[in-house]
Each structure stands twice: as C-alpha cells, then as structure tokens.
Design an enzyme around this catalytic site. Structure first.
Site, PDB file in Angstrom:
ATOM      1  N   GLY A 117     -35.462  -6.247  41.880  1.00 45.38           N
ATOM      2  CA  GLY A 117     -34.326  -6.725  41.107  1.00 45.38           C
ATOM      3  C   GLY A 117     -32.999  -6.403  41.761  1.00 45.38           C
ATOM      4  N   CYS A 118     -32.066  -5.906  40.948  1.00 42.20           N
ATOM      5  CA  CYS A 118     -30.709  -5.636  41.424  1.00 42.20           C
ATOM      6  C   CYS A 118     -30.658  -4.555  42.499  1.00 42.20           C
ATOM      7  CB  CYS A 118     -29.809  -5.241  40.246  1.00 42.20           C
ATOM      8  SG  CYS A 118     -29.549  -6.578  39.057  1.00 42.20           S
ATOM      9  N   ALA A 119     -31.686  -3.723  42.587  1.00 40.92           N
ATOM     10  CA  ALA A 119     -31.723  -2.680  43.614  1.00 40.92           C
ATOM     11  C   ALA A 119     -32.224  -3.211  44.950  1.00 40.92           C
ATOM     12  CB  ALA A 119     -32.610  -1.520  43.165  1.00 40.92           C
ATOM     13  N   GLY A 120     -32.659  -4.469  44.989  1.00 36.60           N
ATOM     14  CA  GLY A 120     -33.348  -4.990  46.159  1.00 36.60           C
ATOM     15  C   GLY A 120     -32.524  -5.037  47.428  1.00 36.60           C
ATOM     16  N   LEU A 151     -28.650  -0.186  41.495  1.00 33.65           N
ATOM     17  CA  LEU A 151     -29.624   0.264  40.505  1.00 33.65           C
ATOM     18  C   LEU A 151     -30.477  -0.914  40.074  1.00 33.65           C
ATOM     19  CD1 LEU A 151     -27.055   2.257  38.337  1.00 33.65           C
ATOM     20  CD2 LEU A 151     -28.612   3.215  40.030  1.00 33.65           C
TER      21      LEU A 151
END
Length: 357
Positions: free
Chosen positions: A138-141, A338
């Site tokens: 997700g956004c941490a990728g 995160l």
C-alpha cells in the site's frame, strides 16, 4: 553506499479538479447517506485541488465488475509503466543492458505474470533482468521498494536497479459500498506512477550526489485492521481506521527515535523530511509527533494538493520535488511512509554538496 540517480513520475491520463470529483461522488451516494451534505465536506477538508485518474469521470458513473476494472488496471499500468521506465533510462543515460533488476510495487490491481514482465516485453528489455514484484504494501510501498533497492545495491555495488511503483486506486471505487471509509477513499485516492533508478557505488554516476545511507522497517503487531483492502466479490474494498492520525502521532516518534539512535542521528539532524502525504490529518500528526513546523512538510503538502494520495508512488513524487529543489549543499534527511500491516518504512538520505566535491 547506493545512489538515487533519477526519479521520473508519470501521471494518469485524466486530470480532474476536486470539485468535479465531489459532484460525481455526491450524485452516486446522495440517496444512500442521510447526512450526505455534511459528509461531502470531507472533499474540501482534504486540501486536494487536483488528481489524476486512469479513466474519465463519466466512467465511474456506471457499474463495472472486477474483471473489467482489473483489465483496465493491467492495460493502463503497462502503458504508464513502460513510459516511465523508458523516460527513466533516457534521463539517467542508462542502457537497458545495464539494468540488473526491476523492483515492481503495486497494491491496487492483480496480474500474473506481473506488470513488470509485460513491460519487459513491451520495451524489449534483457531477458535475464531479475524481477522482484512486491504486492500489498500500500502507501508504504514506495519507501519499502526504495529500501529493497538500497539493500540490493549494497550487496551488489556494481548493479543498477529500477524501482517502479504504479497504483490505479481510482479503479477500486465501490459504488455499492456505503461505508464512510469508502467515501473518504474517494476523496483522497488517485492514480500515478513513479520510476526510480538506484545504482550501486561502483555503477553510479554521482552527479546528483543523493545517497541512500540506511533503512528501517517496523511492523506494529496485530494491527491488520488499521489499513488495507478487504477482498470481496466486487473487488477491493478500502479499510481505514479512524484512529490512523492518533496512531501516527503516538507511534511514529518512538519509531523514528529508534532509527535515529541506530544510525547515530537525532530528529534535529533532519534537513529534508520526505514524507508520504497520506492525508491532511496524517501530515498534521507527523508535525505534532516530531515537533516539526509546516515548513518541513511543505513539499508533501504540495504533492497532496496537486496529485492526491496515489499510495506507493506518492513519496517518490515528494522525493523528486525535493531533489529538483536541492541547492547543492551537504544535507541529510528522512524519507518515510506508513502502510498496511500497520507498518513503517524509513530511509536515511544524504546529499553531498558542492563544497564536498
């Protein structure tokens, strides 16, 4: 240490103003929420001005099944990704024979073989390139992918690695999901693509002088319900805990302090704060937790305003702008994002200035 040679961003084809998206979403959900006018205020509260989507707004006014949405994901991801990879190699003056590995990051669609294999065929890239697809971060990728590229180039200092992040979050819109999480997702999520070339010390053209110096990964135990997707018959349904800002505010600082202690730095050493702008409240939580003023998050706020939350590529959009604005001084900074897990990915960045050349 590895070097970041180049960051290229590739926007989705349809640029829309936030007020245009708001009208479409209000039309779709007006008869499903009794307090729709109050809930629609979330669109203005995001401070997003424009976003880019893989399809025109009228496409979202009709029902589309998982197969149709995922087919569009594959088609657009290959098109956008191919352009980004080609432009990244051209800008960094890298021949395709020099690429040793491709790290491909995405969480908003499914494909086997993965998108990177299709792009290799599209661009006639060498058949022995190592493929490292990462799904579900997700956004941490974006930060996680950059961390893995850093570690690869530490192990193989003569290597050049492409990091490709593609997300088409808009295609996950669920017309039949009347949760507030889905409504918030429609106000934040957008589509985008970023391609980054990371080179080992023996392969680097150090003209830009941006080095990745250290990485730090953290998983919060038993936090699967904070953020992510629920996979249902209709496709991917967004999961957002209302506690995300408070989790960031209370959990991030000890995590950052632990990383800083490990590498012999402090929060005061951070010149550039390259943060994934998950949303206005998340940026505010960064500032509260780390006792930063808005100057530290200014670039992240600008990216959020112009592009929305594109999940994994977004932090690379921020990094690109920081690199373009660099004044040639010796500086250092923290890149952080995160994501689902709930997890944190961080990198310590170092710029070698002209005075050290």
């Amino acid at each position: 240490m590895p070097f970041v040679e180049c960051v290229i961003t590739e926007n989705a084809p349809y640029k829309v103003r936030q007020e245009e998206t708001e009208k479409v979403v209000e039309k779709l959900f007006s008869d499903k929420f009794q307090d729709i006018q109050r809930l629609m205020k979330v669109f203005k509260n995001t401070e997003i001005q424009t976003r880019y989507f893989a399809a025109p707004l009228e496409w979202f006014e009709k029902e589309h099944g998982l197969e149709e949405k995922n087919t569009k994901y594959v088609t657009e991801a290959v098109r956008m990704g191919s352009r980004a990879v080609q432009r990244c190699m051209e800008e960094s003056k890298t021949n395709k024979e020099e690429i040793e590995a491709i790290i491909f990051v995405s969480s908003s669609g499914m494909a086997t073989p993965t998108i990177d294999a299709r792009i290799m065929n599209e661009l006639d890239l060498p058949e022995h390139i190592k493929r490292i697809p990462l799904w579900g971060l997700g956004c941490a990728g974006g930060a996680a992918g950059l961390s893995r590229a850093h570690e690869y180039c530490l192990a193989y200092p003569e290597a050049k690695v492409l990091l490709l992040c593609i997300e088409l979050c808009s295609l996950t819109l669920q017309r039949g999901d009347f949760s507030k999480s889905n409504l918030i997702g429609t106000s934040l999520f957008a589509d985008g693509c970023a391609c980054t070339l990371v080179a080992g010390e023996q392969a680097a053209n150090v003209q830009g002088r941006l080095r990745t110096a250290a990485t730090y990964s953290t998983l919060m135990p038993h936090s699967e319900d904070v953020m992510g997707w629920e996979v249902k018959d209709e496709g991917l349904h967004v999961v957002f805990s209302r506690d995300i800002p408070s989790i960031v505010e209370n959990w991030l600082k000890p995590n950052v302090d632990s990383f800083m202690k490990k590498i012999g730095k402090t929060v005061e050493d951070i010149t550039h704060f390259v943060a994934h702008p998950g949303g206005k409240k998340v940026l505010g939580a960064y500032e509260t937790s780390l006792q930063f003023d808005q100057e530290k998050t200014e670039t992240s706020r600008k990216v959020l305003a112009s592009y929305g939350n594109m999940s994994s590529p977004t932090v690379l959009y921020v990094l690109k702008q920081v690199m373009e604005n660099w004044q040639g001084k010796t500086e250092q900074g923290l890149l952080t994002a995160l994501g689902p897990g709930f997890c944190s990915e961080m990198l310590w960045l170092e710029w070698k200035g002209d005075e050290g050349a």
